[in-house]
Design a protein around this motif. Structure first.
Motif, PDB file in Angstrom:
ATOM      1  N   ALA A 192     -78.648  64.502  95.655  1.00  0.00           N
ATOM      2  CA  ALA A 192     -77.376  63.838  95.354  1.00  0.00           C
ATOM      3  C   ALA A 192     -77.420  63.107  94.019  1.00  0.00           C
ATOM      4  N   ALA A 193     -78.536  62.433  93.740  1.00  0.00           N
ATOM      5  CA  ALA A 193     -78.662  61.735  92.459  1.00  0.00           C
ATOM      6  C   ALA A 193     -78.633  62.721  91.296  1.00  0.00           C
ATOM      7  N   GLY A 194     -79.330  63.852  91.434  1.00  0.00           N
ATOM      8  CA  GLY A 194     -79.321  64.847  90.367  1.00  0.00           C
ATOM      9  C   GLY A 194     -77.925  65.392  90.100  1.00  0.00           C
ATOM     10  N   ILE A 195     -77.168  65.664  91.163  1.00  0.00           N
ATOM     11  CA  ILE A 195     -75.804  66.162  90.995  1.00  0.00           C
ATOM     12  C   ILE A 195     -74.928  65.130  90.295  1.00  0.00           C
ATOM     13  N   LEU A 196     -75.064  63.857  90.658  1.00  0.00           N
ATOM     14  CA  LEU A 196     -74.260  62.809  90.019  1.00  0.00           C
ATOM     15  C   LEU A 196     -74.606  62.665  88.539  1.00  0.00           C
ATOM     16  N   PHE A 197     -75.855  62.826  88.186  1.00  0.00           N
ATOM     17  CA  PHE A 197     -76.226  62.754  86.771  1.00  0.00           C
ATOM     18  C   PHE A 197     -75.623  63.928  85.986  1.00  0.00           C
ATOM     19  N   PHE A 198     -75.600  65.101  86.603  1.00  0.00           N
ATOM     20  CA  PHE A 198     -74.959  66.239  85.943  1.00  0.00           C
ATOM     21  C   PHE A 198     -73.446  66.025  85.805  1.00  0.00           C
ATOM     22  N   ILE A 199     -72.834  65.425  86.823  1.00  0.00           N
ATOM     23  CA  ILE A 199     -71.402  65.124  86.740  1.00  0.00           C
ATOM     24  C   ILE A 199     -71.140  64.121  85.625  1.00  0.00           C
ATOM     25  N   SER A 200     -71.994  63.101  85.529  1.00  0.00           N
ATOM     26  CA  SER A 200     -71.859  62.123  84.448  1.00  0.00           C
ATOM     27  C   SER A 200     -71.994  62.792  83.081  1.00  0.00           C
ATOM     28  N   CYS A 201     -72.956  63.700  82.977  1.00  0.00           N
ATOM     29  CA  CYS A 201     -73.135  64.426  81.712  1.00  0.00           C
ATOM     30  C   CYS A 201     -71.893  65.251  81.382  1.00  0.00           C
ATOM     31  N   PHE A 202     -71.299  65.877  82.384  1.00  0.00           N
ATOM     32  CA  PHE A 202     -70.103  66.687  82.145  1.00  0.00           C
ATOM     33  C   PHE A 202     -68.940  65.829  81.654  1.00  0.00           C
ATOM     34  N   PHE A 203     -68.725  64.668  82.272  1.00  0.00           N
ATOM     35  CA  PHE A 203     -67.614  63.803  81.874  1.00  0.00           C
ATOM     36  C   PHE A 203     -67.786  63.274  80.453  1.00  0.00           C
ATOM     37  N   VAL A 204     -68.981  62.820  80.123  1.00  0.00           N
ATOM     38  CA  VAL A 204     -69.171  62.284  78.766  1.00  0.00           C
ATOM     39  C   VAL A 204     -69.100  63.405  77.734  1.00  0.00           C
ATOM     40  N   LEU A 205     -69.532  64.603  78.115  1.00  0.00           N
ATOM     41  CA  LEU A 205     -69.409  65.737  77.201  1.00  0.00           C
ATOM     42  C   LEU A 205     -67.941  66.071  76.947  1.00  0.00           C
ATOM     43  N   MET A 206     -67.113  66.013  77.990  1.00  0.00           N
ATOM     44  CA  MET A 206     -65.683  66.242  77.815  1.00  0.00           C
ATOM     45  C   MET A 206     -65.059  65.179  76.916  1.00  0.00           C
ATOM     46  N   ALA A 207     -65.461  63.921  77.115  1.00  0.00           N
ATOM     47  CA  ALA A 207     -64.932  62.842  76.275  1.00  0.00           C
ATOM     48  C   ALA A 207     -65.285  63.064  74.808  1.00  0.00           C
ATOM     49  N   MET A 208     -66.526  63.419  74.552  1.00  0.00           N
ATOM     50  CA  MET A 208     -66.950  63.624  73.164  1.00  0.00           C
ATOM     51  C   MET A 208     -66.264  64.836  72.546  1.00  0.00           C
ATOM     52  N   ALA A 209     -66.070  65.884  73.342  1.00  0.00           N
ATOM     53  CA  ALA A 209     -65.422  67.082  72.820  1.00  0.00           C
ATOM     54  C   ALA A 209     -63.957  66.812  72.463  1.00  0.00           C
ATOM     55  N   VAL A 210     -63.243  66.100  73.359  1.00  0.00           N
ATOM     56  CA  VAL A 210     -61.836  65.788  73.083  1.00  0.00           C
ATOM     57  C   VAL A 210     -61.714  64.912  71.848  1.00  0.00           C
ATOM     58  N   TYR A 211     -62.517  63.865  71.777  1.00  0.00           N
ATOM     59  CA  TYR A 211     -62.428  62.950  70.640  1.00  0.00           C
ATOM     60  C   TYR A 211     -62.810  63.648  69.336  1.00  0.00           C
ATOM     61  N   THR A 212     -63.859  64.464  69.379  1.00  0.00           N
ATOM     62  CA  THR A 212     -64.304  65.145  68.160  1.00  0.00           C
ATOM     63  C   THR A 212     -63.248  66.115  67.657  1.00  0.00           C
ATOM     64  N   GLY A 213     -62.688  66.911  68.577  1.00  0.00           N
ATOM     65  CA  GLY A 213     -61.710  67.909  68.145  1.00  0.00           C
ATOM     66  C   GLY A 213     -60.475  67.292  67.520  1.00  0.00           C
TER      67      GLY A 213
END
Length: 243
Positions: A170-191
């Motif tokens: 469960a902890a590993g899945i939550l860390f991957f979810i966190s990585c996905f959300f911050v990656l989306m934030a950075m992609a939107v802001y960068t674009g």
């Protein structure tokens, strides 16, 4: 050569008159023993079997100890990366140095919540979609990482709470979810920033708050990797024991 044992002595059984040897299931000399004999070879085989089982158990305990040591090393590395990543997420989300640009001979900088000119900072009053999306993704990433750390610590100390599911997984899945959300934030802001400020301002650049966001992407990703490795090492001994 076959030997027979009885209480209270051990001797080779051979009756010169009857020519019969003492063997299991066959004739034996009743005058030699008070009780039926026991084959010494059977005793030796049983002792060898017990020693073999004891050595196997010691080897299994040694292997299990090594597996647990590596598993806890992976979880410790995952918690370290997640903790640092969570701190960077907080700093990146709350600070005002996502980008810097020059306007009217003055350098200005802005974050997700405020923009600053020399001497003062002001809150963003306009509701711009890409800012709202970036804020939402960063907050979701921060929450997922924090909950993952809590569950990861519970898995590390082998807490009995929430025993209905594997806390390491469960902890590993939550860390991957966190990585996905911050990656989306950075992609939107960068674009949006590149397409908008790149055309409007000639002298601009991303700043350290933005860079911290990308570092958090890497750290949360490796946190998930470490915890998934720990989960696999935890599952392999369980599967082997079930067989």
């Amino acid at each position: 050569m076959l030997y027979c044992a009885s209480r209270p002595f051990v001797r080779r059984v051979f009756n010169a008159q009857t020519k019969l040897y003492c063997q299991p299931g066959q004739y034996w000399a009743p005058e030699c023993f008070d009780n039926p004999p026991v084959l010494l070879e059977s005793l030796d085989n049983k002792g060898n079997k017990d020693r073999t089982e004891e050595r196997g158990q010691k080897r299994d305990r040694s292997v299990m100890s090594g597996v647990l040591g590596r598993m806890y090393s992976f979880m410790g590395g995952g918690l370290f990366c997640a903790g640092v990543g969570n701190i960077l997420l907080i700093i990146s989300t709350t600070t005002d140095y996502w980008m810097q640009y020059r306007q009217s001979n003055n350098y200005m900088h802005q974050g997700l919540w405020r923009y600053c000119v020399p001497g003062k900072c002001m809150t963003h009053t306009d509701s711009i979609a890409y800012w709202d999306a970036t804020r939402a993704f960063m907050i979701l990433s921060l929450l997922a990482c924090f909950i993952g750390i809590v569950i990861g610590v519970m898995a590390f100390i082998r807490s009995s709470s929430f025993s209905g599911f594997d806390k390491t997984f469960a902890a590993g899945i939550l860390f991957f979810i966190s990585c996905f959300f911050v990656l989306m934030a950075m992609a939107v802001y960068t674009g949006v920033t590149v397409n908008y400020y790149g055309k409007r301002y000639g002298n601009w650049r991303f700043s350290w708050s933005y860079i911290m966001g990308w570092v958090a992407v890497v750290l949360t990703f490796f946190s998930g990797i470490f915890y998934m490795c720990a989960y696999r090492m935890h599952e392999c001994p369980r599967n082997s024991n079930s067989r």
